[in-house]
Scaffold this motif. Sequence first.
Motif, PDB file in Angstrom:
ATOM      1  N   PHE A 115       0.817  -1.218   0.000  1.00 32.85           N
ATOM      2  CA  PHE A 115       0.000   0.000   0.000  1.00 32.85           C
ATOM      3  C   PHE A 115       0.854   1.273   0.000  1.00 32.85           C
ATOM      4  O   PHE A 115       0.404   2.332  -0.426  1.00 32.85           O
ATOM      5  CB  PHE A 115      -0.964   0.003   1.193  1.00 32.85           C
ATOM      6  N   SER A 116       2.106   1.176   0.467  1.00 33.67           N
ATOM      7  CA  SER A 116       2.977   2.344   0.502  1.00 33.67           C
ATOM      8  C   SER A 116       3.770   2.528  -0.789  1.00 33.67           C
ATOM      9  O   SER A 116       4.556   3.466  -0.905  1.00 33.67           O
ATOM     10  CB  SER A 116       3.956   2.233   1.676  1.00 33.67           C
ATOM     11  N   MET A 117       3.564   1.625  -1.765  1.00 37.23           N
ATOM     12  CA  MET A 117       4.282   1.702  -3.033  1.00 37.23           C
ATOM     13  C   MET A 117       3.301   2.057  -4.150  1.00 37.23           C
ATOM     14  O   MET A 117       2.085   2.118  -3.946  1.00 37.23           O
ATOM     15  CB  MET A 117       4.956   0.350  -3.331  1.00 37.23           C
ATOM     16  N   GLU A 118       3.846   2.284  -5.357  1.00 38.61           N
ATOM     17  CA  GLU A 118       2.987   2.594  -6.501  1.00 38.61           C
ATOM     18  C   GLU A 118       2.056   1.426  -6.797  1.00 38.61           C
ATOM     19  O   GLU A 118       0.876   1.613  -7.080  1.00 38.61           O
ATOM     20  CB  GLU A 118       3.849   2.923  -7.724  1.00 38.61           C
ATOM     21  N   ASP A 119       2.602   0.198  -6.791  1.00 39.80           N
ATOM     22  CA  ASP A 119       1.759  -0.992  -6.949  1.00 39.80           C
ATOM     23  C   ASP A 119       1.241  -1.358  -5.568  1.00 39.80           C
ATOM     24  O   ASP A 119       1.981  -1.825  -4.715  1.00 39.80           O
ATOM     25  CB  ASP A 119       2.573  -2.149  -7.539  1.00 39.80           C
ATOM     26  N   LYS A 120      -0.033  -1.130  -5.331  1.00 40.11           N
ATOM     27  CA  LYS A 120      -0.583  -1.221  -3.983  1.00 40.11           C
ATOM     28  C   LYS A 120      -1.211  -2.577  -3.666  1.00 40.11           C
ATOM     29  O   LYS A 120      -1.890  -2.722  -2.659  1.00 40.11           O
ATOM     30  CB  LYS A 120      -1.616  -0.104  -3.781  1.00 40.11           C
ATOM     31  N   SER A 121      -1.029  -3.579  -4.516  1.00 38.35           N
ATOM     32  CA  SER A 121      -1.730  -4.841  -4.301  1.00 38.35           C
ATOM     33  C   SER A 121      -0.772  -5.999  -4.050  1.00 38.35           C
ATOM     34  O   SER A 121       0.404  -5.933  -4.381  1.00 38.35           O
ATOM     35  CB  SER A 121      -2.594  -5.171  -5.526  1.00 38.35           C
ATOM     36  N   HIS A 122      -1.331  -7.037  -3.442  1.00 38.49           N
ATOM     37  CA  HIS A 122      -0.661  -8.320  -3.270  1.00 38.49           C
ATOM     38  C   HIS A 122       0.607  -8.250  -2.424  1.00 38.49           C
ATOM     39  O   HIS A 122       1.632  -8.837  -2.766  1.00 38.49           O
ATOM     40  CB  HIS A 122      -0.349  -8.953  -4.630  1.00 38.49           C
ATOM     41  N   ALA A 123       0.557  -7.551  -1.302  1.00 41.34           N
ATOM     42  CA  ALA A 123       1.673  -7.590  -0.354  1.00 41.34           C
ATOM     43  C   ALA A 123       1.749  -8.981   0.267  1.00 41.34           C
ATOM     44  O   ALA A 123       0.730  -9.591   0.574  1.00 41.34           O
ATOM     45  CB  ALA A 123       1.485  -6.541   0.735  1.00 41.34           C
ATOM     46  N   VAL A 124       2.959  -9.480   0.449  1.00 43.59           N
ATOM     47  CA  VAL A 124       3.118 -10.790   1.077  1.00 43.59           C
ATOM     48  C   VAL A 124       3.621 -10.684   2.506  1.00 43.59           C
ATOM     49  O   VAL A 124       3.674 -11.678   3.222  1.00 43.59           O
ATOM     50  CB  VAL A 124       4.054 -11.711   0.259  1.00 43.59           C
ATOM     51  N   CYS A 125       4.028  -9.473   2.936  1.00 40.75           N
ATOM     52  CA  CYS A 125       4.370  -9.267   4.339  1.00 40.75           C
ATOM     53  C   CYS A 125       4.098  -7.815   4.702  1.00 40.75           C
ATOM     54  O   CYS A 125       3.699  -7.020   3.847  1.00 40.75           O
ATOM     55  CB  CYS A 125       5.813  -9.673   4.628  1.00 40.75           C
ATOM     56  N   SER A 126       4.312  -7.454   5.951  1.00 37.03           N
ATOM     57  CA  SER A 126       3.830  -6.173   6.455  1.00 37.03           C
ATOM     58  C   SER A 126       4.551  -4.960   5.880  1.00 37.03           C
ATOM     59  O   SER A 126       3.937  -3.920   5.653  1.00 37.03           O
ATOM     60  CB  SER A 126       3.949  -6.142   7.982  1.00 37.03           C
ATOM     61  N   ALA A 127       5.858  -5.045   5.686  1.00 37.70           N
ATOM     62  CA  ALA A 127       6.638  -3.895   5.224  1.00 37.70           C
ATOM     63  C   ALA A 127       6.980  -4.039   3.750  1.00 37.70           C
ATOM     64  O   ALA A 127       7.173  -5.155   3.244  1.00 37.70           O
ATOM     65  CB  ALA A 127       7.917  -3.758   6.043  1.00 37.70           C
ATOM     66  N   ALA A 128       7.078  -2.906   3.057  1.00 38.01           N
ATOM     67  CA  ALA A 128       7.307  -2.919   1.606  1.00 38.01           C
ATOM     68  C   ALA A 128       8.598  -3.637   1.238  1.00 38.01           C
ATOM     69  O   ALA A 128       8.670  -4.314   0.200  1.00 38.01           O
ATOM     70  CB  ALA A 128       7.329  -1.492   1.075  1.00 38.01           C
ATOM     71  N   TYR A 129       9.637  -3.488   2.061  1.00 36.92           N
ATOM     72  CA  TYR A 129      10.922  -4.136   1.792  1.00 36.92           C
ATOM     73  C   TYR A 129      11.232  -5.225   2.808  1.00 36.92           C
ATOM     74  O   TYR A 129      12.391  -5.565   3.033  1.00 36.92           O
ATOM     75  CB  TYR A 129      12.040  -3.085   1.755  1.00 36.92           C
ATOM     76  N   GLY A 130      10.185  -5.774   3.411  1.00 33.23           N
ATOM     77  CA  GLY A 130      10.371  -6.888   4.328  1.00 33.23           C
ATOM     78  C   GLY A 130      11.354  -6.571   5.437  1.00 33.23           C
ATOM     79  O   GLY A 130      11.265  -5.522   6.081  1.00 33.23           O
ATOM     80  N   SER A 131      12.305  -7.461   5.639  1.00 30.10           N
ATOM     81  CA  SER A 131      13.327  -7.269   6.676  1.00 30.10           C
ATOM     82  C   SER A 131      14.468  -6.428   6.107  1.00 30.10           C
ATOM     83  O   SER A 131      15.590  -6.905   5.921  1.00 30.10           O
ATOM     84  CB  SER A 131      13.830  -8.628   7.168  1.00 30.10           C
ATOM     85  N   ALA A 132      14.167  -5.170   5.869  1.00 32.25           N
ATOM     86  CA  ALA A 132      15.065  -4.304   5.098  1.00 32.25           C
ATOM     87  C   ALA A 132      16.457  -4.178   5.711  1.00 32.25           C
ATOM     88  O   ALA A 132      17.462  -4.182   5.001  1.00 32.25           O
ATOM     89  CB  ALA A 132      14.433  -2.924   4.945  1.00 32.25           C
TER      90      ALA A 132
END
Length: 941
Positions: A722-739
């Motif tokens: 949701f925080s990125m341009e492509d807002k669908s199909h996240a597989v974990c909570s943060a956009a970059y996972g365990s960044a």
Amino acid sequence: MAATSSFLPRHIGPTPADQSEMLQQVGHGTLDELIFEAVPNGIRMDRELDLPEPLSENDALSWLKSWMSQNVVVKSFIGQGYYGTLTPGVILRNVLENPGWYTAYTPYQAEIAQGRLEALLNFQTMVTDLTGLDVSNASLLDEGTAAAEAVTLALSNKPKGTAIFISDRCHPQTIDVVVTRAEPLGMKVIIGDWATFDPTTAEGLFAVIVQYPDTRGRIDDFTNFFAKSKEAGAITICAADLMALTLLKAPGEFGADICVGSSQRFGVPLGFGGPHAGFMACIDKLKRKMPGRLIGVSVDSQGQPAYRLALQTREQHIRRDKATSNICTAQVLLAVIASMYAVYHGPKGLKEIARSIHSKARELQNALTAGGEIVEDGAYFDTLVVCTERAEELVMLAPESGFNLRLIDGSHVGISLDETTTSTDIWNLCKLFKIERPSEKPQDVSWGESLSRTSEFLTAPAFNAYHSETEMLRYLKRLETKDLTLNESMIALGSCTMKLNATSEMLPLSWPEVSSIHPFAPANQTTGYIEMLTQLENWLAEITGFAAVSLQPNAGSQGEYAGLIAIRRYHESRGEGHRHICLIPVSAHGTNPASAVMCGMKIVGVKCDDAGNIDMEDLKALTATHRDNLSALMVTYPSTHGVFEETIREITDIIHEAGGQVYMDGANMNAQVGLTSPGLIGADVCHLNLHKTFCIPHGGGGPGVGPIGVAPQLVPFLPGHFSMEDKSHAVCSAAYGSASINTISWMYIAMMGAAGLKNATEIAILNANYVAKRLSSSFPILYTGKSGLVAHECIIDCRPLSKESGIGVEDIAKRLMDYGFHSPTMSFPVTGTLMIEPTESESKTELDRFCDAMISIHGEIQDIIDGKMDATDNPLKNAPHTNSVMCADEWPHGYTRQQAAFPLPYLKVHKFWPAVSRIDNVHGDRNLVCTCDTVEAYAQR
């Protein structure tokens, strides 16, 4: 570059002289000759990887520091499931920064993992106490994936329907992950207001999810809602904040069947989103289907209590497509930190922290209200929502005052306080809103007695004994010394790649620019992170031969899932959503079928031939049979049998010709880097285990990063957020996972360069073949390629010896502990075998020490066969031998104490002692105890 400043010889174990000697023993004059024979010609790269020249350790740290310094470190009041926290120095230095904790492997060999297991049992006890539920697992990946796992757990309860309700006041990332996970399983997701939703009229409802406190900070009483939901036949799920639960009524006390959340604010740094330990607790009747790992108590052969992984039959290598989840979904190191935070502070300290947070929130609310601002009504713990037409302006101006606020929408601002909030912060917040701060500090709470906690928690001795730093330091050290980790000896686990986690790679984790960034911080504050992550994605794309890489999946299990979801979405985009058949060789990792089932696929097994390769005739026949519905083939390369299959290109061509996609499991990428690549071989998607090939440490079974690389046609179907341009199909909570831990892999690649990475792969292959050669006269090597060589791992066959002696692989594994080694992978992929992967980081000296131990064990088995040693009373059946056993007054065995504990001379110089004797696994599963006092407390009783 001068050798003294080059990182390569620090990472590679064998010296050039050692390499020459090892090559001679395996029958090859040069390393190039060995690789030419081991790696099939048809898949070898004809060019060098396009990567920057390698940097020295100091230069790499300087480069990364300059990049990460572009990040803006400010106080975060964004909240939304992520909070500032203070990691106690004694835990930071002695756990997070300590290789005695972070280089540990998953605690499958419990006798040499008692310290980690006790820490995880503390974690489970902490979670069950705070949630008011019966059983907790030993961590999950994050809050969003924990909520999705809870839905799967509810679904395994065999409900009549497929509808799930999720409150629109759950964190948005949690909603996204649940929606992603629900879609392939055919679930209907209803998102709405829990207060107006009537569960009794919802058709097919099998689960409901609410947030407590919710994403806007409000605290609600869900007693009646949960009662109605249960009346409708639904499992009740509550996503909760552990810190708030020190003051609030426990979810189990108002009817939750399952409680999930994150333990991040218990001392685990923000890290731009991870790694953090999620949690799940549930009622007793659901415990045997609970996903992930469960720590329980059994007894050892001396009758003493001992910890172990419980319910191990759920492990994917056994249950495969019938597994309740992927067992790799754990964050052990972070769960240890969170549990130790609770141990250090104790129940009283945690309450004081929580009261301080709430008191400051009350103080801020009073100031805002007195100043004419409108604050949303309702009880709250740490989060206020201000209703103002200046919302966007305030959020934009906040960083100038040294903090970030959350923009909920154009007229609402969220402010979440935490334990790092100071009186100065409250004053600065008031100044931003242009109001005076009142001098009076409120002491009461914002909720009534009905929502206040009355039950006790953390009453076990461990949470009430170690509050001074001296005692805490000694407790951590006692636990650490019970575990055999990579700083003690080689851990030669096949498929797990336990290699050097260099100190220079680990150092950046403690930098504030890495550890203190909120995952939803404004983009102009995270430019350093984005540049580093983008470069790492590009490097990994080059290494894998793919068009693009996503770093979002925060474990190998999530990488498998994300890759298969990409394939599923690709077929659907072409109007071929009916393609649901997934072909998986019978030798595949057990996580493969578990992940495929989670993606709504039907598993069809492919046979292997006598040489361990995919049976080509069976593959062709199955492809023809399922041609119209074929979705994917999941394949590991080199094969799970440790061999470079000659037919891999033909295999990928067969699948592509039938309209399917090829998913490659990247577990064995350590044998590919610089020599070949998944893209070159013909794969369409591959997940990488950065915690294997690219040097992120295992941490006792997590943290991990499982990014996926994809071919051009799959790029549009990479995970969104949701925080990125492509807002669908996240597989974990943060956009970059365990960044944050991606800095480790960035450092590794930056210091190795193209030639160094290739050399690492070559030495990994050399080390494996050297071990195979040295052991071949004692243990048959089960599978080799056409040239008689293995890839980066070898499988030794223990079955002939077992048949003659009655000694099984478990006996060998336990006896290896007496020699100071962790067992290689047992009975996978073939029962009665050991799979050995020595990695390129191990020196010839260490390889020889391990081989000497195995050859000595072979001699002990031969003595049993020859009748020189009793078939039941022998060092293998009685292993491991603890210090207390060795020091006992009586010695009832037909072999000497010397033979038991010091069978080889090197053990007299340094000896690692297993903490407990052999553990009774059957007793543990039949008498499941998973939340309890310490072993010492049991022993005293």
